[in-house]
Design a protein around this motif. Structure first.
Motif: not given
Length: 258
Positions: A191-200
């Motif tokens: 619930n504290s995760l506001g943004k996730i970055s995924i690079d492939i």
């Protein structure tokens, strides 16, 4: 009075640095441990507090092995920085290390973080792993205090529920060349995760797979930065989330099964 330093002989040859329970018993009474032989060097230094050990290995170490229960109930260990050609971390290597707050690992070969590798490490905040080969994570960080996860490898596979219910997780960055597979319920209830970055990687074979309920009920997740060629989103990936904007870069094929 605590010893200021301990010098240990190489337990498995001139190019291998290994941690065993017998080794760690000596560390309980030392501020600094120096291990060097051949091309390998291991340095432990007390740089944080009287009870805060920092383990750092030189990049010249060809292999680092951490055995089961090697750091069992170690009350001094605070930070680990491993850099080596090959690293082996067995089940229950870090057990109940109460002030252990930072883990950083870099290796050339495949890395496997086994289940229960970080049992009851309630203060672990930062988890950073970089592999030039494959990375497999099976340890369950559920309900831990982990705040930052940064993973980089040729391919990344994270087993089901590894980061499930990590309510303090704020930063998550994943980078791979060939594939990223996130098991089911991976970040649900974070619930504290506001943004996730995924690079492939940008090749046609590069692919990301989000497992079932991957982000379900991560109620504050409001942005996913996604750079990929193929993306597969399975059932209920975002269940319980009202809206989520994707920021896509050069995506060619998105498969939705919501």
């Amino acid at each position: 009075m605590r010893l200021q330093s301990v010098v240990l002989p190489p337990p498995e040859g001139p190019t291998i640095a290994s941690f065993s329970p017998a080794c760690m018993l000596k560390l309980r009474f030392a501020n600094t441990l120096l291990w060097s032989s051949g091309y390998s060097k291991l340095t432990l230094s007390n740089t944080i507090s009287p009870f805060g050990l920092t383990i750092s290995t030189a990049s010249s170490s060809s292999k680092i092995s951490v055995f089961k229960n090697a750091f069992n109930n170690n009350f001094y260990l605070q930070k680990v920085n491993f850099e080596s050609n090959s690293v082996s971390i067995q089940n229950e290597s870090f057990v109940s290390c109460n002030i252990f707050d930072s883990f950083s690992l870099k290796a050339e070969k495949e890395i496997v973080i086994h289940e229960n590798s970080f049992v009851n490490c309630s203060s672990l905040n930062d988890f950073v792993v970089d592999s030039s080969s494959s990375l497999f994570i099976y340890n369950k960080f559920t309900k831990s205090s982990i705040k930052t996860v940064c993973l980089s490898a040729k391919s990344i596979t994270i087993d089901d529920r590894c980061f499930n219910n990590c309510s303090n997780l704020v930063v998550c960055k994943l980078k791979a060349i060939d594939s990223i597979v996130l098991g089911r319920d991976q970040f649900s209830f974070c619930n504290s995760l506001g943004k996730i970055s995924i690079d492939i990687g940008k090749t046609e074979k590069a692919q990301i797979e989000f497992g079932l309920n991957c982000f379900s009920d991560a109620k504050n997740l409001n942005e996913i930065n996604l750079s990929a060629f193929n993306v597969e989103i399975l059932n209920y990936t975002f269940d319980g989330i009202k809206s989520i904007p994707f920021r896509l870069a050069e995506n060619q094929n998105i498969i939705n099964d919501l």
